[in-house]
Write an enzyme that holds these catalytic residues in place. Structure first.
Site, short mmCIF file in Angstrom:
data_model
loop_
_atom_site.label_atom_id
_atom_site.label_comp_id
_atom_site.label_asym_id
_atom_site.label_seq_id
_atom_site.Cartn_x
_atom_site.Cartn_y
_atom_site.Cartn_z
CG ASP A 29 -44.32 82.58 42.00
OD1 ASP A 29 -44.28 83.55 42.77
OD2 ASP A 29 -44.79 81.18 41.80
CB THR B 95 -43.47 80.75 46.36
OG1 THR B 95 -44.01 81.97 45.60
CG2 THR B 95 -43.42 79.78 44.92
#
Length: 307
Positions: free
Chosen positions: A50, A121
């Site tokens: 990320d 995620t």
């Protein structure tokens, strides 16, 4: 020949930035060290992917388009971004398309780019790799008008010879590319919804629609892809939790092929730079028959979700 319109240059650059992002996502996974950090809890995670992807996309686009507003999901220190994270390329194919007339005069400072460096995620950390997407949405006048979605692990179960990953892109008034547009089976109500953010309200809303089946997957980008590829008829999430960077790119692609996405009340999402980030009144989307689903959302659900 006139140089391509700004919008087409931004989309072409976002395409290449998303492809580079996919390489970063796969490389981080391959090292086996995801560097997971909990943000607000066990269902709100951030990984090294990320962080690196957001730095890469934001720095690459900011270098080319310095006056564009870029809003990313992760709050990161504004460190110098190393050269190997910068993507200088663009997709030539996109520049060959004619920019729709209503967008030819756009200036840099009128664009807002919403970036979700890694949508899904939690699924990424659990190895559910086909749920994962990289999202770059482009808004003008508060409206999502173009988007790029990369699936770094598209085809990952198709064997060693398969090409890994794909990039889907779309612009309102041009269409969307990189996938085969397919409608869900007629007469079937297949609802796609959250995998890791379920609640009593989410489930009450789904039951009220009397679906033939319910698919629970991670990622807003992934859910909209399931709509445009005909695997689901409606995406319903009766809960706050989704943010503007989750919906901007998927919205532009869905709208480019004639679908519709709103909150649970039927209000369109706003994407100007001052807007609050949370989509607090949930999500309702469909490629076709949006009105059928919208008309069946229970009032109790609507009353619980304040825009």
């Amino acid at each position: 020949m006139a140089s391509p319109a700004l919008l087409m240059r931004v989309v072409a650059s976002a395409y290449s930035a998303a492809e580079k992002a996919a390489t970063i996502v796969r490389n981080v996974m391959a090292t086996g060290d995801l560097g997971v950090v909990e943000k607000t809890g066990a269902n709100d995670l951030q990984t090294k992917a990320d962080r690196l992807v957001q730095m890469s996309i934001c720095a690459s686009l900011a270098q080319k388009f310095p006056k564009v507003t870029i809003i990313g999901e992760e709050e990161l220190p504004s460190d110098e971004v190393t050269e190997e994270l910068i993507e200088h390329g663009h997709c030539e194919e996109i520049l060959k398309k004619t920019c729709p007339a209503q967008y030819t005069g756009i200036k840099e400072e009128e664009l807002v780019i919403w970036v979700d460096p890694l949508d899904g995620t939690k699924e990424y950390t659990e190895g559910l790799l086909d749920h994962v997407t990289v999202l770059i949405g482009i808004a003008y006048g508060g409206k999502a008008i173009a988007g790029v979605i990369n699936q770094p692990y598209y085809n990952y179960e198709a064997g060693p010879d398969a090409v890994l990953g794909r990039t889907i892109w779309g612009v309102l008034g041009i269409g969307a590319f990189g996938f085969q547009l397919t409608e869900a089976p007629a007469g079937k109500h297949i609802i796609i919804t959250t995998r890791s953010h379920s609640s009593a309200l989410v489930n009450e809303c789904i039951s009220a629609l009397n679906p033939d089946s319910v698919i629970r997957v991670g990622g807003a980008g992934n859910k909209v892809i399931q709509l445009i590829e005909g695997n689901a008829s409606a995406y319903i999430f009766a809960s706050p939790g989704c943010k503007k960077w989750d919906t901007c790119a998927p919205e532009a692609i869905l709208h480019a092929v004639g679908g519709k996405i709103t909150d649970i009340h039927g209000n369109p999402f706003q994407y100007n730079k001052e807007v609050k980030h949370m989509n607090s009144a949930g999500v309702l989307a469909a490629l076709r028959n949006y009105d059928y689903y919208a008309s069946r959302i229970p009032n109790t659900v609507k009353q619980s979700l304040v825009p």
